[in-house]
Scaffold this motif. Structure first.
Motif, PDB file in Angstrom:
ATOM      1  N   LYS A  20     -17.949 -77.335  11.454  1.00 52.91           N
ATOM      2  CA  LYS A  20     -16.902 -76.314  11.561  1.00 52.91           C
ATOM      3  C   LYS A  20     -15.782 -76.801  12.490  1.00 52.91           C
ATOM      4  N   GLU A  49     -13.994 -71.243   7.515  1.00 55.57           N
ATOM      5  CA  GLU A  49     -12.947 -71.511   8.511  1.00 55.57           C
ATOM      6  C   GLU A  49     -11.714 -72.136   7.844  1.00 55.57           C
ATOM      7  N   ASP A  96     -19.941 -72.089   7.281  1.00 58.18           N
ATOM      8  CA  ASP A  96     -19.009 -71.738   8.365  1.00 58.18           C
ATOM      9  C   ASP A  96     -17.746 -72.592   8.319  1.00 58.18           C
ATOM     10  N   LYS A 115      -9.920 -69.410   6.031  1.00 59.99           N
ATOM     11  CA  LYS A 115      -9.184 -68.535   6.960  1.00 59.99           C
ATOM     12  C   LYS A 115      -7.943 -69.229   7.495  1.00 59.99           C
ATOM     13  N   LYS A 116      -8.156 -70.450   7.954  1.00 60.64           N
ATOM     14  CA  LYS A 116      -7.123 -71.166   8.708  1.00 60.64           C
ATOM     15  C   LYS A 116      -6.069 -71.782   7.787  1.00 60.64           C
TER      16      LYS A 116
END
Lengths: 546, 457
Positions: free
Chosen positions: B156, B252, B248, B255-256
């Motif tokens: 992650k 991420e 994860d 999201k990012k």
């Protein structure tokens, strides 16, 4: 083969090698490392000073482990009838689970917890709210499940930080059970600078909580304790075989294939023989002060060293019959050793080796290599102190630094009832005059040639450089070093856990070692590094028919 | 008997773990970090952690494992480890010259409360990080989760490199999870065969299965490059293989960097591999190659050829959640019955998934997350099995109970080949079947009375 040997006769000057090892370091690191790299002068007991047992610089890839490893992994690891519970997150217990190759014989009582791994497996809630409750419960569960003679507790890093009082927990449980000795080790990994601190902590607690618990007289005429022998690859079994043949009774081994009762009755022995000086000299000293048992340094690595050590033991007891029996055993054992040696000698003679291992092994194994006609061009310890390099005469001059001061030094005095000097002062004096050296260890450096490099806490970068510059035929260290050395085309032998081999102690062990080293330095595989087209790339692109 | 103190009767234990089926976070973080090209994993803690992790990984992979440590002493433990870490960063870049330092914490530095980001900022300000070089890190407290969690946390953390340039790169990110270097190579090969351009991270192939040539490269040729990690932010999508190891990081990235993701099972066995290939095809909009279809057919053929020896055989499994889920499905799909399944890694979902997969099995299944191998052994004593699958520690149970063992998982300390022969994908499925069949039939050959001893099986 001839060309290979020739290629390795590199002319080198030790001062240049040292300078080369230091050249890449930031100045501060270089200054520190310079004191830990010593060009040996090989003057009997006047070796130049080396810095040892000091912190490893952060970021430098060291071979060292931690205090927990020294306490749980090394000293308490091979105790077979203790339930050793590691108090901490799961990893510490997992990594010390059967990884050191300590062989164990459950014996007639059948108790053997060696293949087991016990942990309190601390979780974040235990870190926040404290782990004493969980530890108490874990001890209870171990007791209910196994009813062992003893349960010992090992602290890992966070335990010290959160302040769990493991000693009080242990004491309370011991009182509660009544028939199980529960005690704890404050061996958090961050203490000290290496495994060495863990050895000391383990020795202290075994001495405090177990030694002297059983006063029952054990049968046997020549009773000794073997200190600092961990039965890796069955070394201890071979030494015990020889002891038995000689009529020597081994009351306790610290701590290969050991039992609670061995530790508890070790004060009934009449002589302590010390193998690994680094890890166990504390116990030898304490047993002498409290019970009056003298100690001598011995070494069962190497056939000559084994014979010499047996003779020392016989000399101590001084019985003609015993001395003769020891001589008879040596006479009986040596022909097989000699035959094996003669067989391999033509293939090993003149080869070079480097040894970076332990706190005593880098010294002990030089005996075996000498028997094979091999030359040690550089050696050092991972976690030794100055006395292991230079001899015990430096002990009064050692300065206690902050890291060493944190490790408890037990104050031991003569036991009011059990102190019994095994030899009178006159006898001791006479023996010393006759050449028996008590409480004596001359260290590794005097046994090494002039101009060899003695290096403390060797790291990965220096190891690679040494191999590149000096091109040894063999390198000996631990598992972490094994494959980076071998990628360079140089065979590497693990001398912590012996790869998969052993025993290497005693007479039979010597034979095993000869064969193993012969195999390593003469394996065909080291000649396959380059493909034919890489060896002769200049050939033109036409078919050449011979 | 090796495990002579293990009784058949099971008593509940609340505090004492015996013979764990997991280890701690940092070793997973170290393994993951080795999958970045030119990366030196750094253990922020006492020396022993790093020594233990390096030793364990070395014994499993039979390869050099380079990693450094902050070498905490008592002082650092009291006052915090920032000065140790700053010093370490400087020394590492000077002496070992890696491209990247991947720091993971330990229970020690976590309990103290060292802040990695803060220390990195300080290192940057003090000029300890040379231009073009990187330091990043993950928080991996050993008292949370397991080695699997540590692996996931480090993967992650790698998404920190991801950049969104606004221009898609036409590639698919594949997060393989904690599998062998050979498995990572195989996943790349399958993606290529499917006609998909991929970025695999982490990627330990070419790092932990290197040749012996007389030259030692501290940073071998393999590993996901920083440029590739940066590019993951421009990929068309991410396939995360294994919920515990890889989800994860994929989430991420979503999201990012708005890279859509799909979480799949690890591609062990027929069905999970089918889903992986199908997802690859869809995300990249390509047709699966005949070559891959051929490999699939060969696996199905072998299942049919061997089926008589598999049918309703009982197996005990121990390992990590992602691997166990896929393996359980594979075994069930070939009519082998996994009856005892243990992982040490926590996660209620695990037990639920296993129960779903084994729902139609003719036998009751014992399954436990946060279990240990002591309990597994007791289950076996109460309900014997025909086969045991798991890491090398299983051999103590296997010998005591006289059960054939297929070594699979981590760590394997006494056999070779796992670095080189994949067990993922259709080809890997063939190897798994070969190993399972060999174990069962070697046993049959050993046990059959002479009059029943057969030439042809």
């Amino acid at each position: 083969m001839a060309t290979m040997t020739k290629k390795k006769l590199v002319q080198w000057d030790p001062a240049d090698v040292k300078a080369e090892l230091l050249s890449k370091y930031p100045p501060k690191v270089a200054r520190k490392r310079a004191k830990q790299i010593m060009i040996n002068e090989a003057l009997e007991n006047e070796t130049p000073e080396i810095t040892a047992n000091v912190r490893t610089t952060p970021g430098i890839i060291t071979m060292r482990g931690c205090t927990y490893a020294g306490c749980k992994g090394v000293i308490m690891g091979p105790t077979r009838d203790f339930v050793n519970i590691v108090h901490g997150p799961i990893g510490c217990s997992f990594y010390a689970w059967l990884t050191r190759r300590n062989q164990t014989d459950p014996g007639s009582d059948g108790e053997n917890y060696m293949p087991y791994c016990f942990s309190t497996d601390m979780q974040d809630s235990d870190i926040i709210f404290g782990g004493e409750k969980k530890l108490t419960q874990a001890i209870q569960e171990a007791y209910d499940q196994f009813h062992p003679k003893s349960i010992s507790i090992f602290a890992t890093c966070p335990v010290g930080l959160i302040g769990d009082d493991i000693h009080t927990v242990a004491k309370n449980m011991k009182e509660k059970f009544g028939d199980c000795n529960v005690f704890a080790f404050s061996c958090e990994g961050y203490k000290g600078v290496s495994q060495s601190a863990g050895h000391h902590i383990a020795n202290n607690q075994i001495f405090r909580h177990v030694v002297g618990e059983n006063n029952e007289e054990k049968p046997g005429k020549y009773k000794i304790n073997l200190l600092g022998e961990y039965n890796i690859g069955g070394d201890g079994f071979e030494i015990n075989r020889i002891f038995k043949k000689c009529g020597i009774t081994n009351i306790a081994t610290f701590s290969g294939n050991s039992t609670y009762d061995q530790f508890a009755s070790c004060h009934t022995a009449d002589l302590n023989v010390v193998m690994c000086h680094r890890s166990i000299n504390y116990v030898a000293d304490m047993l002498e002060t409290k019970y009056g048992i003298p100690w001598i340094k011995i070494n069962f690595i190497g056939s000559e060293a084994t014979a010499k050590s047996l003779r020392k033991i016989a000399e101590y007891f001084g019985d003609k019959e015993f001395i003769d029996r020891v001589e008879a055993v040596i006479t009986e054992e040596m022909p097989a050793v000699e035959a094996a040696r003669e067989e391999i000698l033509p293939r090993t003679e003149g080869k070079t080796a480097m040894l970076f291992v332990g706190g005593s092994r880098a010294h002990h194994y030089q005996e075996l290599f000498k028997e094979m006609g091999m030359k040690i061009i550089s050696a050092g310890y991972e976690f030794a102190h100055r006395d292991d390099y230079e001899g015990r005469q430096v002990l009064p001059h050692l300065k206690l630094d902050a890291d060493s001061r944190n490790i408890e030094e037990l104050k031991v005095t003569a036991d009011e009832t059990l102190y019994n000097p095994r030899k009178s002062p006159e006898e001791m004096k006479a023996m010393q005059e006759a050449g028996v050296k008590f409480k004596h260890y001359e260290g590794m450096a005097p046994d090494m040639d002039q101009g060899t490099l003695v290096i403390d806490d060797l790291n990965q970068y220096e190891a690679e450089k040494l191999v590149e510059l000096l091109k040894p035929d063999l390198f000996c260290a631990g598992i972490k070093e094994k494959y980076s050395i071998q990628k360079l085309g140089v065979p590497m032998k693990q001398l912590h856990s012996y790869d998969s081999g052993g025993p290497y102690a005693g007479f039979k062990g010597a034979i095993n070692f000869y064969h193993e080293i012969d195999r390593l330095v003469n394996s065909k595989v080291w000649s396959y590094m380059k493909a034919p087209w890489q060896e002769n790339p200049q050939l033109s692109a036409a078919y050449v028919w011979e | 008997m090796l495990l002579r103190h293990t009784p058949k009767e099971i008593t509940e234990r609340k505090a004492l773990v015996i013979n764990p089926a997991k280890t701690c976070q940092p070793i997973g973080a170290m393994y993951a970090a080795l999958g970045i090209h030119g990366c030196l994993p750094h253990s922020h803690g006492a020396q022993g952690c790093c020594a233990y992790h390096r030793s364990a990984l070395t014994r499993h992979y039979k390869e050099p494992i380079s990693a450094s440590t902050s070498s905490f002493t008592e002082g650092a433990s009291v006052f915090g480890g920032h000065s140790n870490l700053l010093q370490a960063i400087n020394n590492i870049f000077t002496v070992y010259e890696p491209e990247v330092i991947a720091i993971h914490t330990t229970c020690l530095s976590e309990t103290i409360g060292d802040d990695l980001k803060q220390i990195r900022t300080k290192a940057q300000k003090e000029g300890k990080i040379p231009a073009g070089k990187y330091v990043f890190g993950a928080s991996t407290p050993s008292y949370v989760g397991s080695h699997v969690t540590g692996f996931s946390n480090m993967v992650k953390a790698m998404t920190e490199f991801a950049e969104s340039t606004g221009k898609k790169n036409g590639k698919v990110n594949i997060i393989p999870g904690w599998v062998e270097p050979a498995d990572m190579e195989e996943i790349k090969r399958m993606a290529k065969l499917t006609g998909v351009k991929s970025i695999l991270f982490p990627d330990t192939s070419g790092v932990l299965n290197t040749p012996l040539t007389g030259e030692y490269k501290m940073f071998p040729d393999g590993g996901t490059t920083v440029a590739e990690l940066k590019s993951t932010g421009d990929s068309v999508g991410t396939l995360a293989l294994g919920e515990w190891c890889s989800a994860d990081a994929a989430i991420e990235l979503d999201k990012k960097n708005k890279v859509p993701c799909k979480v799949l099972d690890m591609p062990f066995g027929l069905k999970a591999t089918d889903r992986f290939v199908d997802a690859l095809r869809k995300i990249a909009g390509v047709t699966v190659s005949d070559e891959l279809a051929l490999e699939r057919g060969q696996l199905v053929d072998m299942i049919s050829d061997m089926h008589e020896y598999f049918y309703h055989k009982k197996v005990a499994l121990v390992g990590d959640p992602d691997q166990l889920i896929a393996m359980t499905e594979f075994l069930v799909s070939i009519d082998i019955c996994p009856v005892h399944i243990i992982t040490g890694t926590p996660g209620k979902k695990f037990e639920k998934r296993i129960r779903e997969i084994t729902r139609d099995m003719p036998f009751e299944v014992n399954v436990k997350a946060k279990g240990d191998m002591f309990l597994l052994h007791q289950w076996i004593k109460n309900d014997p099995v025909d086969l045991l699958m798991g890491n090398t520690y299983c051999k103590y149970i296997a010998r005591d109970e006289d059960v054939p063992l297929v070594r699979w998982g981590f760590p394997i300390l006494d056999r070779q080949g796992h670095q080189y022969f994949p067990t993922v994908g259709y080809k890997g499925g063939l190897r798994l079947l070969e190993k399972i069949l060999a174990a069962l039939l070697d046993r049959k050959d050993r046990d059959d009375p002479e009059i029943k001893f057969e030439l042809i099986l």
